[in-house]
Design an enzyme around this catalytic site. Structure first.
Site, PDB file in Angstrom:
ATOM      1  N   HIS A 118       0.836  -1.361   0.089  1.00 55.77           N
ATOM      2  CA  HIS A 118       0.001  -0.048   0.019  1.00 55.77           C
ATOM      3  C   HIS A 118       0.887   1.272   0.044  1.00 55.77           C
ATOM      4  O   HIS A 118       0.376   2.316  -0.399  1.00 55.77           O
ATOM      5  CB  HIS A 118      -1.006  -0.062   1.300  1.00 55.77           C
ATOM      6  CG  HIS A 118      -0.377   0.489   2.633  1.00 55.77           C
ATOM      7  ND1 HIS A 118      -0.156  -0.493   3.540  1.00 55.77           N
ATOM      8  CD2 HIS A 118      -0.018   1.589   3.018  1.00 55.77           C
ATOM      9  CE1 HIS A 118       0.539   0.173   4.454  1.00 55.77           C
ATOM     10  NE2 HIS A 118       0.409   1.532   4.314  1.00 55.77           N
ATOM     11  N   ASP A 149      -0.090  -7.523   1.861  1.00 54.40           N
ATOM     12  CA  ASP A 149       0.465  -6.132   1.744  1.00 54.40           C
ATOM     13  C   ASP A 149       1.846  -6.045   1.772  1.00 54.40           C
ATOM     14  O   ASP A 149       2.690  -5.070   2.456  1.00 54.40           O
ATOM     15  CB  ASP A 149       0.070  -5.369   3.012  1.00 54.40           C
ATOM     16  CG  ASP A 149      -0.128  -3.911   3.084  1.00 54.40           C
ATOM     17  OD1 ASP A 149      -0.314  -3.316   1.701  1.00 54.40           O
ATOM     18  OD2 ASP A 149       0.135  -3.268   3.865  1.00 54.40           O
ATOM     19  N   SER A 223       5.351   2.589   8.366  1.00 54.35           N
ATOM     20  CA  SER A 223       4.646   1.468   7.515  1.00 54.35           C
ATOM     21  C   SER A 223       5.756   0.830   6.506  1.00 54.35           C
ATOM     22  O   SER A 223       6.308   1.485   5.719  1.00 54.35           O
ATOM     23  CB  SER A 223       3.424   1.619   6.787  1.00 54.35           C
ATOM     24  OG  SER A 223       2.736   0.408   6.196  1.00 54.35           O
TER      25      SER A 223
END
Length: 490
Positions: A118, A149, A223
């Protein structure tokens, strides 16, 4: 900064006045007392393996976008948990360049970088920023996997990079210390310390959820960064947080390194993931279903449907089987099975232990490759005819009737579906609470096929005489999607 004792006292009085509980830790008796043991020796040198990922992409102006859209990449499985910062476009409807920031780490010294899918999804340009100030443009996205992901990027460095070392995530336990290192906003690296607060966590982000949960702060921009153990090994890839504000509240999630390594290796070799496939639709074994099947515990995966032409069909797996063990690994919950199958080598012959009609048995199945997509056939509607009201029987809060051609057309029921149709669901009944609907078809009662209301009543009477408290129904919708429902007999 030293706070005067008078100010400390005032602040405590204010807290007490507000009704807050205040606890004062006992002060050390000597100046030799120390805090927690330093992790400086462990973390030294690790930060240069962590990078900042900067992406840009062109998006439509805000006036042309869906008013419900969020800045995170479209269809990101972690959209509600974690959004990276974007520059807000002007509201004049013109295309704008927006930026996103995340973290990543060096997987291979030749220039392979791991990050979250993402973070880079939809990007026109991706730049990797290193702690020493170097900036390298990504020359190729070797592969990405939305289901976990993860993404694998390639850069062209002029000399070998320092890569991370991976550890065994299966050895990590609740309470173990971990470090989360990120490179948000190009600050040059951040490090937070915490413990593992849960393992095998399912956050409903995808079919293969198996997250490590940690209270080590994972803030926006972190992230894609690594989660290290106290040996300086990567045991997770930081992926998501739960937070009402966007900042850490002590609930963060990381993809376990054992899962990540399998995915990364496939992306490196093939540019895509190649997951194992069994070909079954499964559902959770509830207490009612377990009781109706004579099971003492609510474990395993209940097979609701076997896909035609699948490895499961070839092995003889049937609807109604409860899979308890796959290739020597216990299937403790329904969600365990997809993870175990997906991680299995394609073409491998494995043994499955299952329960069929209260009898244990073993089957051997050769694992296939998960198809990229499944074909869905449309159901065509036949012209309506003069309505003839069918005779109904009532049982367990349901009104049931024979499945005639007229009812099949009226409710759009596929020709492959046979059984007894449900024409009414009593409001407030257990059947309504378990989402049984008008137009559903009862295919089996206690794992025996039924084709008339009388057969349904007969099977239910037999269950009552046996002393069981609930009866297991296999119910199909009009398109043939199957699910088991256990209804109480009282």
């Amino acid at each position: 900064m030293q706070i005067p004792s008078r100010l400390r006292l005032l602040s405590l009085k204010a807290a007490a006045a507000a009704g807050l509980a205040v606890a004062i830790a006992s002060l050390p008796q000597s100046g030799s007392a120390r805090g927690p043991e330093s992790v400086a020796d462990i973390s030294e040198g690790l930060q240069e393996t962590v990078v900042n990922i900067s992406t840009t992409q062109t998006v439509k102006g805000i006036q042309e976008q869906d008013p419900q859209a969020t800045p995170s990449p479209k269809d990101s499985p972690f959209e509600e948990f974690f959004d990276d910062f974007f520059d807000s476009p002007e509201g004049d409807g013109m295309p704008r360049r927006v930026s996103s920031l995340g973290s990543g780490f060096v997987y291979d010294s030749s220039g392979l970088i791991v990050t979250n899918n993402h973070v880079i999804e939809g990007a026109d340009e991706i730049v990797v920023n290193f702690t020493d100030g170097r900036k390298l443009k990504v020359t190729e996205v070797l592969g990405h996997d939305p289901k976990t992901d993860l993404a694998l990027l390639k850069v062209e460095p002029d000399h070998p990079l320092k890569a991370v070392t991976f550890g065994n995530s299966a050895k990590m336990r609740v309470g173990d210390w971990v470090m989360a290192i990120g490179n948000p906003f190009g600050l040059g690296g951040t490090l937070t310390l915490g413990i593992i607060s849960a393992t095998k966590r399912d956050i409903n982000a995808g079919p293969y959820d198996d997250f490590i949960q940690t209270d080590a702060a994972i803030n926006r921009g972190n992230s894609g960064g690594p989660l290290f153990n106290m040996d300086g090994e990567v045991i997770g890839v930081n992926t998501a947080i739960i937070s009402p504000t966007g900042g850490s509240i002590g609930i963060g999630f990381a993809v376990p390194s054992n899962t990540a390594l399998t995915i990364i290796d496939q992306l490196k070799q093939y540019g895509e993931t190649r997951r194992g496939w069994l070909g079954v639709h499964v559902q959770r074994v509830t207490e009612e279903i377990a009781e109706s099947l004579g099971m003492e515990e609510t474990h395993g995966a209940l097979v609701a449907k076997v896909m035609p032409g699948s490895p499961a069909e070839a092995a003889g797996i049937q609807s109604g089987d409860v899979i308890l063990d796959f290739d020597g690994q216990e299937v403790d919950t329904m969600r365990s099975l997809p993870r175990l199958v997906a991680a299995t080598t394609i073409g491998k012959a494995v043994t499955i232990s299952l329960l069929r009609k209260r009898e244990p048995m073993k089957l051997e199945v050769t694992v296939g490759r998960l198809p990229e997509s499944e074909e869905v056939e449309d159901v065509s509607e036949a012209p309506a005819e003069e309505r003839i009201e069918p005779e109904r029987e009532r049982v367990l809060g349901l009104a049931i009737a024979p499945l005639t051609a007229q009812l099949r057309d009226e409710y759009g029921i596929d020709n492959a579906v046979d059984g007894v149709i449900i024409l009414e669901v009593e409001p407030g009944s257990q059947a309504e609470e378990k989402d049984v609907k008008v137009g559903d078809v009862i295919v089996e009662v206690t794992q025996e096929t039924v084709n008339s209301p009388q057969e349904v009543l007969s099977r239910i009477d037999a269950v009552k005489k046996s002393g069981r408290k609930s009866v297991l129904l296999l119910i199909s919708d009009g398109k043939g999607e199957l699910s088991f429902v256990a209804l109480p007999l009282s």
